[in-house]
Motif scaffolding. Structure first.
Motif, PDB file in Angstrom:
ATOM      1  N   GLU A  20       1.692  15.450  -6.256  1.00 60.85           N
ATOM      2  CA  GLU A  20       0.695  16.864  -7.330  1.00 60.85           C
ATOM      3  C   GLU A  20      -0.438  16.896  -6.658  1.00 60.85           C
ATOM      4  O   GLU A  20      -1.089  17.653  -6.979  1.00 60.85           O
ATOM      5  CB  GLU A  20       0.893  15.854  -8.178  1.00 60.85           C
ATOM      6  N   VAL A  21      -1.292  15.441  -6.414  1.00 62.43           N
ATOM      7  CA  VAL A  21      -1.898  15.189  -5.168  1.00 62.43           C
ATOM      8  C   VAL A  21      -2.204  16.078  -4.115  1.00 62.43           C
ATOM      9  O   VAL A  21      -3.147  17.761  -3.920  1.00 62.43           O
ATOM     10  CB  VAL A  21      -2.767  14.511  -5.287  1.00 62.43           C
ATOM     11  N   LEU A  22      -0.825  16.520  -3.480  1.00 67.14           N
ATOM     12  CA  LEU A  22      -0.932  16.961  -2.740  1.00 67.14           C
ATOM     13  C   LEU A  22      -0.497  18.540  -2.728  1.00 67.14           C
ATOM     14  O   LEU A  22      -1.461  19.277  -1.898  1.00 67.14           O
ATOM     15  CB  LEU A  22       0.127  16.429  -1.146  1.00 67.14           C
ATOM     16  N   ARG A  23      -0.175  18.850  -3.254  1.00 67.45           N
ATOM     17  CA  ARG A  23       0.362  20.445  -3.810  1.00 67.45           C
ATOM     18  C   ARG A  23      -1.236  21.245  -4.140  1.00 67.45           C
ATOM     19  O   ARG A  23      -0.825  21.944  -3.876  1.00 67.45           O
ATOM     20  CB  ARG A  23       1.552  20.170  -5.279  1.00 67.45           C
ATOM     21  N   CYS A  24      -1.764  19.815  -4.879  1.00 69.11           N
ATOM     22  CA  CYS A  24      -2.818  21.051  -5.596  1.00 69.11           C
ATOM     23  C   CYS A  24      -3.920  21.366  -4.648  1.00 69.11           C
ATOM     24  O   CYS A  24      -4.077  22.200  -4.762  1.00 69.11           O
ATOM     25  CB  CYS A  24      -4.226  19.354  -6.722  1.00 69.11           C
ATOM     26  N   ILE A  25      -4.275  20.341  -4.007  1.00 64.24           N
ATOM     27  CA  ILE A  25      -4.868  20.273  -2.889  1.00 64.24           C
ATOM     28  C   ILE A  25      -4.161  21.776  -1.515  1.00 64.24           C
ATOM     29  O   ILE A  25      -5.182  22.969  -1.101  1.00 64.24           O
ATOM     30  CB  ILE A  25      -5.294  18.964  -1.768  1.00 64.24           C
ATOM     31  N   LEU A  26      -3.011  21.354  -0.766  1.00 64.41           N
ATOM     32  CA  LEU A  26      -3.077  22.626   0.013  1.00 64.41           C
ATOM     33  C   LEU A  26      -2.509  24.155  -0.546  1.00 64.41           C
ATOM     34  O   LEU A  26      -2.866  24.289   0.037  1.00 64.41           O
ATOM     35  CB  LEU A  26      -0.868  22.015   0.596  1.00 64.41           C
ATOM     36  N   HIS A  27      -1.845  23.729  -1.771  1.00 61.83           N
ATOM     37  CA  HIS A  27      -2.497  25.465  -2.567  1.00 61.83           C
ATOM     38  C   HIS A  27      -3.520  26.077  -2.779  1.00 61.83           C
ATOM     39  O   HIS A  27      -3.877  27.017  -2.585  1.00 61.83           O
ATOM     40  CB  HIS A  27      -1.605  24.947  -3.955  1.00 61.83           C
ATOM     41  N   THR A  28      -4.623  25.063  -3.083  1.00 65.51           N
ATOM     42  CA  THR A  28      -5.513  26.114  -3.508  1.00 65.51           C
ATOM     43  C   THR A  28      -6.440  26.280  -1.907  1.00 65.51           C
ATOM     44  O   THR A  28      -6.701  27.017  -1.766  1.00 65.51           O
ATOM     45  CB  THR A  28      -6.970  24.093  -3.696  1.00 65.51           C
ATOM     46  N   ILE A  29      -5.576  24.969  -0.669  1.00 63.67           N
ATOM     47  CA  ILE A  29      -6.604  25.150  -0.212  1.00 63.67           C
ATOM     48  C   ILE A  29      -5.724  27.524   0.634  1.00 63.67           C
ATOM     49  O   ILE A  29      -6.332  28.504   1.299  1.00 63.67           O
ATOM     50  CB  ILE A  29      -6.327  25.155   1.343  1.00 63.67           C
ATOM     51  N   LEU A  30      -4.475  27.174   0.863  1.00 61.98           N
ATOM     52  CA  LEU A  30      -3.626  28.549   1.370  1.00 61.98           C
ATOM     53  C   LEU A  30      -4.386  29.791   0.020  1.00 61.98           C
ATOM     54  O   LEU A  30      -4.453  30.906   0.713  1.00 61.98           O
ATOM     55  CB  LEU A  30      -2.289  28.142   0.997  1.00 61.98           C
ATOM     56  N   PHE A  31      -4.690  29.049  -1.425  1.00 60.26           N
ATOM     57  CA  PHE A  31      -4.722  30.158  -2.115  1.00 60.26           C
ATOM     58  C   PHE A  31      -6.342  30.903  -1.334  1.00 60.26           C
ATOM     59  O   PHE A  31      -6.028  32.660  -2.043  1.00 60.26           O
ATOM     60  CB  PHE A  31      -5.031  29.912  -3.707  1.00 60.26           C
ATOM     61  N   HIS A  32      -7.226  29.795  -1.116  1.00 64.64           N
ATOM     62  CA  HIS A  32      -8.771  30.720  -0.839  1.00 64.64           C
ATOM     63  C   HIS A  32      -8.836  30.917   0.483  1.00 64.64           C
ATOM     64  O   HIS A  32      -9.357  32.519   1.261  1.00 64.64           O
ATOM     65  CB  HIS A  32      -9.775  29.734  -0.463  1.00 64.64           C
ATOM     66  N   ARG A  33      -7.383  31.521   0.765  1.00 62.41           N
ATOM     67  CA  ARG A  33      -7.288  32.039   2.850  1.00 62.41           C
ATOM     68  C   ARG A  33      -5.792  32.713   2.365  1.00 62.41           C
ATOM     69  O   ARG A  33      -5.662  33.275   3.286  1.00 62.41           O
ATOM     70  CB  ARG A  33      -6.945  30.968   3.701  1.00 62.41           C
ATOM     71  N   ALA A 158     -10.898  12.665 -10.650  1.00 63.72           N
ATOM     72  CA  ALA A 158     -12.277  12.904 -10.537  1.00 63.72           C
ATOM     73  C   ALA A 158     -13.406  12.765  -9.439  1.00 63.72           C
ATOM     74  O   ALA A 158     -13.701  13.842  -8.472  1.00 63.72           O
ATOM     75  CB  ALA A 158     -14.145  11.475 -11.302  1.00 63.72           C
ATOM     76  N   SER A 159     -12.702  11.933  -8.170  1.00 64.40           N
ATOM     77  CA  SER A 159     -12.555  12.676  -6.953  1.00 64.40           C
ATOM     78  C   SER A 159     -11.488  14.195  -6.922  1.00 64.40           C
ATOM     79  O   SER A 159     -12.365  14.093  -5.347  1.00 64.40           O
ATOM     80  CB  SER A 159     -12.095  11.229  -5.892  1.00 64.40           C
ATOM     81  N   LEU A 160     -10.241  13.524  -7.186  1.00 59.94           N
ATOM     82  CA  LEU A 160      -9.978  14.939  -7.275  1.00 59.94           C
ATOM     83  C   LEU A 160     -10.633  16.386  -7.112  1.00 59.94           C
ATOM     84  O   LEU A 160     -10.901  17.596  -6.505  1.00 59.94           O
ATOM     85  CB  LEU A 160      -8.453  15.518  -7.587  1.00 59.94           C
ATOM     86  N   ARG A 161     -11.540  16.555  -8.173  1.00 57.53           N
ATOM     87  CA  ARG A 161     -11.608  17.311  -8.691  1.00 57.53           C
ATOM     88  C   ARG A 161     -12.996  17.797  -7.035  1.00 57.53           C
ATOM     89  O   ARG A 161     -13.109  19.309  -7.121  1.00 57.53           O
ATOM     90  CB  ARG A 161     -12.533  17.081 -10.219  1.00 57.53           C
ATOM     91  N   GLU A 162     -13.633  16.693  -6.551  1.00 58.60           N
ATOM     92  CA  GLU A 162     -14.641  16.870  -6.090  1.00 58.60           C
ATOM     93  C   GLU A 162     -13.982  17.376  -4.548  1.00 58.60           C
ATOM     94  O   GLU A 162     -14.916  18.491  -4.351  1.00 58.60           O
ATOM     95  CB  GLU A 162     -15.316  15.369  -5.701  1.00 58.60           C
TER      96      GLU A 162
END
Length: 221
Positions: A20-33, A158-162
């Protein structure tokens, strides 16, 4: 070529939280690019009170899940080590050959790299506290462990939000290095995902230097 590097804050996760953590981060980066028109899809995390956005592209989701599976496999083979994923965006450029009988070579020129750092920890199992012949038995030690795990989960959320805020801040502040939109199909700039652990000689700052010098990170097969 100028390659911007973003080193995301390290997250301490348990094994079952990795996906879940990796999906959240990777998809967020790719969405913004993302390129052109995308079909944004909101996704609610099951483990955390966080919603992130995907590009709504099945091929992209498949590639990300494949890399996450490789990452989890690496964690299982090399436990108790800090692990890192690098998401790199690049352009394809022709490199003029020095000898006339060689054809031109096409190489990848990286313009942005994101480093996701995970420290996968092993937590002791918490039993239910039930016995075969009695009512619920509350073990003070298990109660304390449950409370500690609850605090740890809240801290991770909280860290994931950051980290998500860090991604958005980087994207909004660093724009000059982004190349023109390529004439390629797909929702994203060309990208690749590489994996390493703390035992690798190219980990951390040494990895930054080596990749920036060569422009060719080693892919995990």
């Amino acid at each position: 070529m100028n390659c911007e590097v973003c080193q995301l804050e390290e997250l301490e996760v348990e094994h079952f939280e990795i996906r879940e953590v990796l999906r959240c981060i990777l998809h967020t980066i790719l969405f913004h690019r993302a390129l052109g028109l995308v079909r944004p899809k909101d996704v609610d995390l099951e483990l955390f009170e966080i919603t992130y956005v995907q590009c709504g592209d099945m091929e992209l989701e498949k590639k990300i899940d494949e890399k996450i599976n490789q990452f989890i496999d690496r964690v299982e083979k090399h436990p108790n080590k800090k692990n890192q994923i690098c998401l790199s965006f690049y352009e394809m450029k022709n490199k003029q050959a020095t000898m006339t009988w060689f054809t031109n070579k096409v190489e990848r020129s990286h313009w942005e790299q994101w480093y996701i750092n995970l420290n996968v920890v092993q937590q002791p199992k918490v039993h239910s506290g039930k016995s075969h012949h009695s009512k619920l038995v509350v073990d003070p030690g298990e109660s304390s462990a449950l409370e500690e795990r609850s605090h740890r989960r809240a801290a991770l959320e909280a860290s994931l939000r950051e980290v998500l805020f860090q991604i958005i801040k980087f994207v909004n502040e660093r724009k000059d290095h982004v190349p023109p939109i390529p004439n390629l199909e797909g929702v994203s700039f060309p990208y690749e995902i590489t994996i390493s652990s703390s035992s690798d000689s190219a980990f951390g700052i040494d990895m930054f230097k080596r990749m920036l010098q060569t422009g060719h990170p080693t892919m995990l097969s």
